[in-house]
Design an enzyme around this catalytic site. Structure first.
Site, mmCIF file in Angstrom:
data_model
loop_
_atom_site.group_PDB
_atom_site.id
_atom_site.type_symbol
_atom_site.label_atom_id
_atom_site.label_comp_id
_atom_site.label_asym_id
_atom_site.label_seq_id
_atom_site.Cartn_x
_atom_site.Cartn_y
_atom_site.Cartn_z
ATOM 1 N N ASP A 90 20.867 -15.682 -15.646
ATOM 2 C CA ASP A 90 19.879 -15.297 -14.329
ATOM 3 C C ASP A 90 18.780 -14.187 -15.536
ATOM 4 O O ASP A 90 19.429 -13.315 -15.273
ATOM 5 C CB ASP A 90 19.969 -15.047 -13.078
ATOM 6 C CG ASP A 90 19.336 -15.589 -12.147
ATOM 7 O OD1 ASP A 90 18.000 -15.033 -12.194
ATOM 8 O OD2 ASP A 90 19.285 -16.356 -11.470
ATOM 9 N N ILE A 91 17.706 -14.362 -15.142
ATOM 10 C CA ILE A 91 16.578 -13.519 -15.557
ATOM 11 C C ILE A 91 15.749 -12.362 -14.094
ATOM 12 O O ILE A 91 15.502 -11.723 -14.858
ATOM 13 C CB ILE A 91 14.865 -14.097 -16.621
ATOM 14 C CG1 ILE A 91 14.174 -15.204 -15.122
ATOM 15 C CG2 ILE A 91 15.587 -14.496 -17.913
ATOM 16 C CD1 ILE A 91 13.101 -15.137 -16.736
ATOM 17 N N HIS A 117 17.451 -22.399 0.274
ATOM 18 C CA HIS A 117 16.865 -21.236 -0.699
ATOM 19 C C HIS A 117 17.370 -21.812 -1.863
ATOM 20 O O HIS A 117 17.302 -21.277 -2.740
ATOM 21 C CB HIS A 117 18.363 -20.450 -0.052
ATOM 22 C CG HIS A 117 18.366 -19.731 1.185
ATOM 23 N ND1 HIS A 117 17.607 -18.762 2.053
ATOM 24 C CD2 HIS A 117 19.021 -19.850 2.323
ATOM 25 C CE1 HIS A 117 17.587 -19.150 2.779
ATOM 26 N NE2 HIS A 117 18.674 -18.764 3.375
ATOM 27 N N GLN A 118 16.955 -22.819 -2.221
ATOM 28 C CA GLN A 118 16.930 -23.606 -3.561
ATOM 29 C C GLN A 118 15.064 -23.415 -3.921
ATOM 30 O O GLN A 118 14.359 -23.986 -3.183
ATOM 31 C CB GLN A 118 16.988 -25.091 -3.647
ATOM 32 C CG GLN A 118 16.623 -25.894 -4.706
ATOM 33 C CD GLN A 118 17.423 -27.349 -4.999
ATOM 34 O OE1 GLN A 118 17.183 -28.323 -4.147
ATOM 35 N NE2 GLN A 118 17.712 -27.812 -6.368
ATOM 36 N N HIS A 133 21.855 -26.370 -10.040
ATOM 37 C CA HIS A 133 21.893 -24.955 -10.459
ATOM 38 C C HIS A 133 22.963 -24.449 -9.877
ATOM 39 O O HIS A 133 23.081 -24.368 -8.797
ATOM 40 C CB HIS A 133 20.639 -24.144 -11.423
ATOM 41 C CG HIS A 133 19.826 -23.998 -10.185
ATOM 42 N ND1 HIS A 133 18.798 -24.473 -9.395
ATOM 43 C CD2 HIS A 133 19.767 -22.940 -9.257
ATOM 44 C CE1 HIS A 133 18.309 -23.866 -8.243
ATOM 45 N NE2 HIS A 133 18.531 -22.913 -8.666
ATOM 46 N N HIS A 185 25.109 -21.200 -9.160
ATOM 47 C CA HIS A 185 25.191 -19.821 -9.817
ATOM 48 C C HIS A 185 26.144 -19.134 -9.792
ATOM 49 O O HIS A 185 27.460 -19.653 -9.280
ATOM 50 C CB HIS A 185 24.283 -18.603 -8.318
ATOM 51 C CG HIS A 185 22.886 -19.299 -8.615
ATOM 52 N ND1 HIS A 185 21.867 -18.159 -8.673
ATOM 53 C CD2 HIS A 185 22.045 -20.398 -7.874
ATOM 54 C CE1 HIS A 185 20.887 -18.905 -8.360
ATOM 55 N NE2 HIS A 185 20.578 -19.839 -8.187
#
Length: 137
Positions: free
Chosen positions: A34-35, A92-93, A99, A101
């Site tokens: 994750d960036i 909270h998407q 995806h 986490h």
């Protein structure tokens, strides 16, 4: 669907149009760092099949997700961690491509913070809900 896929950041990453720190790739799964991490080692595991919510993804396209998340846990050395998957803005998407986490939780400050607003239980209502859901399984 094609226009959504064309503008989807994760589909662009899958195609190689946007670079990523790729940790794992197979025919149907991609994992990358994750960036905007919540902690060191925060990574994403995604099905290559485009779908906004979990129910949009065929079961066979999800078979590698948890095994790869487990490999990430081991590879990062995370002892405490969260596996998180959100569906819809209210949940909270932010990216409309399923995806998962894998978020290491090394201490109280880093990683995922979670509220847990428990509700009082009415056993009669809970039993009725149980019967309703079980009947649809």
């Amino acid at each position: 669907m094609a226009s959504k896929m064309a503008s989807c950041i994760f589909c662009k990453i899958i195609k190689g149009d946007i670079p990523c720190f790729k940790l794992y790739e197979s025919e149907k799964t991609l994992a990358f760092l994750d960036i905007n991490p919540l902690s060191r080692g925060h990574a994403l595991v995604i099905p290559k099949f485009h779908g906004a919510k979990l129910t949009d993804i065929p079961d066979e396209q999800l078979s590698e997700i948890l095994p790869i998340a487990k490999k990430l846990v081991t590879a990062t050395g995370a002892v405490e961690y969260n596996i998180l998957q959100n569906n819809g803005r209210g949940a909270h998407q932010e990216v409309d491509h399923v995806h998962f986490h894998m978020i290491p939780k090394p201490n109280a400050e880093e990683g995922l913070g979670v509220g847990w607003p428990q509700q009082k239980t009415d056993m009669d209502k809970l039993k009725a809900l149980f019967e309703d859901i079980k009947g649809k399984m």
